[in-house]
Enzyme design. Structure first.
Site, PDB file in Angstrom:
ATOM      1  CG  ASP A  67     -18.529  68.121 -21.918  1.00 13.25           C
ATOM      2  OD1 ASP A  67     -18.831  69.289 -22.209  1.00 13.25           O
ATOM      3  OD2 ASP A  67     -18.361  67.744 -20.750  1.00 13.25           O
ATOM      4  CG  ASP A 136     -18.711  62.494 -10.218  1.00 13.67           C
ATOM      5  OD1 ASP A 136     -18.223  63.518 -10.756  1.00 13.67           O
ATOM      6  OD2 ASP A 136     -19.282  61.602 -10.877  1.00 13.67           O
ATOM      7  CG  HIS A 138     -17.584  64.620 -13.851  1.00  9.46           C
ATOM      8  ND1 HIS A 138     -18.772  64.317 -13.235  1.00  9.46           N
ATOM      9  CD2 HIS A 138     -17.848  65.683 -14.634  1.00  9.46           C
ATOM     10  CE1 HIS A 138     -19.705  65.161 -13.624  1.00  9.46           C
ATOM     11  NE2 HIS A 138     -19.169  66.009 -14.473  1.00  9.46           N
ATOM     12  CD  GLU A 143     -19.937  60.976 -14.893  1.00 12.36           C
ATOM     13  OE1 GLU A 143     -19.324  61.458 -13.926  1.00 12.36           O
ATOM     14  OE2 GLU A 143     -21.131  61.220 -15.112  1.00 12.36           O
TER      15      GLU A 143
HETATM   16  C1  GLP Z   1     -21.123  68.751 -16.439  1.00 14.67           C
HETATM   17  C2  GLP Z   1     -20.034  69.153 -17.440  1.00 14.67           C
HETATM   18  C3  GLP Z   1     -18.740  69.520 -16.748  1.00 14.67           C
HETATM   19  C4  GLP Z   1     -19.027  70.504 -15.619  1.00 14.67           C
HETATM   20  C5  GLP Z   1     -19.975  69.886 -14.627  1.00 14.67           C
HETATM   21  C6  GLP Z   1     -20.276  70.784 -13.441  1.00 14.67           C
HETATM   22  O1  GLP Z   1     -21.002  67.452 -16.016  1.00 14.67           O
HETATM   23  N1  GLP Z   1     -19.790  68.123 -18.384  1.00 14.67           N
HETATM   24  O2  GLP Z   1     -17.852  70.061 -17.693  1.00 14.67           O
HETATM   25  O3  GLP Z   1     -17.814  70.856 -15.007  1.00 14.67           O
HETATM   26  O4  GLP Z   1     -21.191  69.604 -15.305  1.00 14.67           O
HETATM   27  O5  GLP Z   1     -21.320  71.665 -13.729  1.00 14.67           O
HETATM   28  P1  GLP Z   1     -21.667  72.939 -12.876  1.00 14.67           P
HETATM   29  O6  GLP Z   1     -20.625  73.950 -13.196  1.00 14.67           O
HETATM   30  O7  GLP Z   1     -23.025  73.360 -13.357  1.00 14.67           O
HETATM   31  O8  GLP Z   1     -21.640  72.535 -11.456  1.00 14.67           O
END
Ligand code: GLP
Length: 259
Positions: A67, A136, A138, A143
């Protein structure tokens, strides 16, 4: 789905890196799906360490990232292109021209997403997909409410994701976080031949519970992974703390991995 429960995130990242490295050694032309966020940082460090110390080479590998924020140039401090260059690509021998991150500045976002899907297909599909998980539940930026059949598209971030990710932006301001992103769909992600998801810390315990033991639902898009037949969830003890069958998963995965 195999749930690997390690004492620490360091241990889990090392094990996951060994799994990725073995896959690259076995298939040097591997097509990788890659994730951003704080969670895979240690994994990428370990992958680079293994590549330096062994014959594992990414010279022929290709990658597609999950993404990117809409409106951020690849040079922006918080763009996922920049994250990947800094945390992985500059530490391994992958050719930058073989690495792909969605262009958040594309004039026609729909066309950008459709082209991305086409590129992945033309490359033969993703062999190994790395994932983190949002608090959450995702995956990528799918989402709650995202169709489990969704493809790469422009999405709107929830207030809770904006809040979670604000810490990384200028002065931690939520207003600095883009409200939209381009994201591979759940349907795109589950087509990967092998999936490795990492989740660390108690802030991810509910998400991991939903992913592993909850119903398969678009309100926790990681739950779609339950239907994948080669999916590995690497947890530390905190993120696994709410799993009902955690002892069983730990024993089973340790047996399979010969730990
Ligand atoms: C963002 C990314 C996800 C990732 C999530 C969690 O939303 N799009 O791919 O898994 O953050 O991030 P973190 O690893 O910093 O908790």
């Amino acid at each position: 789905m195999e749930v690997v429960i390690c004492k620490t995130k360091q241990e889990a990242s090392k094990l996951a890196a060994e799994m990725v490295s073995a896959a690259v050694l076995n298939n040097p032309k591997i097509v990788l799906g890659l994730a951003t966020g704080s969670t895979p940082v240690l994994l990428y460090k370990e992958m680079a360490k293994i590549a330096k110390a062994t014959k594992v080479s990414y010279k022929q590998a290709k990658s597609w990232n999950l993404d990117e924020y809409v409106g951020l140039a690849g040079t922006h401090e918080q763009s996922y292109r920049r994250f990947m260059n800094e945390n992985l690509f500059s530490h391994i021998d992958i050719q930058i021209k073989n690495t792909h991150v969605l262009n958040g500045l594309a004039k026609n976002l729909e066309r950008e997403c459709a082209a991305y899907e086409k590129q992945i297909k033309a490359a033969g599909g993703i062999d190994l997909q790395v994932l983190g998980i949002g608090s959450d539940g995702h995956i990528a930026f799918n989402e709650p409410g995202s169709s489990l059949k969704s493809r790469t598209r422009c999405v709107y971030l929830t207030p809770s994701t904006i809040k979670d990710n604000a810490r990384l932006f200028f002065k931690g301001k939520e207003s600095e976080v883009p409200t939209r992103a381009l994201s591979m769909g759940v349907g795109t992600i589950v087509e990967a031949k092998k999936i490795i998801l990492l989740a660390f810390g108690k802030g991810k315990a509910d998400a991991v519970k939903g992913c592993v033991e909850g119903p398969v639902t678009q309100f926790c898009t990681a739950s779609a992974l339950q239907e994948h037949n080669d999916c590995w969830i690497f947890c530390d003890e905190e993120s696994a703390s709410k799993l009902k069958l955690k002892k069983y998963y730990a024993w089973r995965s340790a047996t399979i991995l010969g730990l």
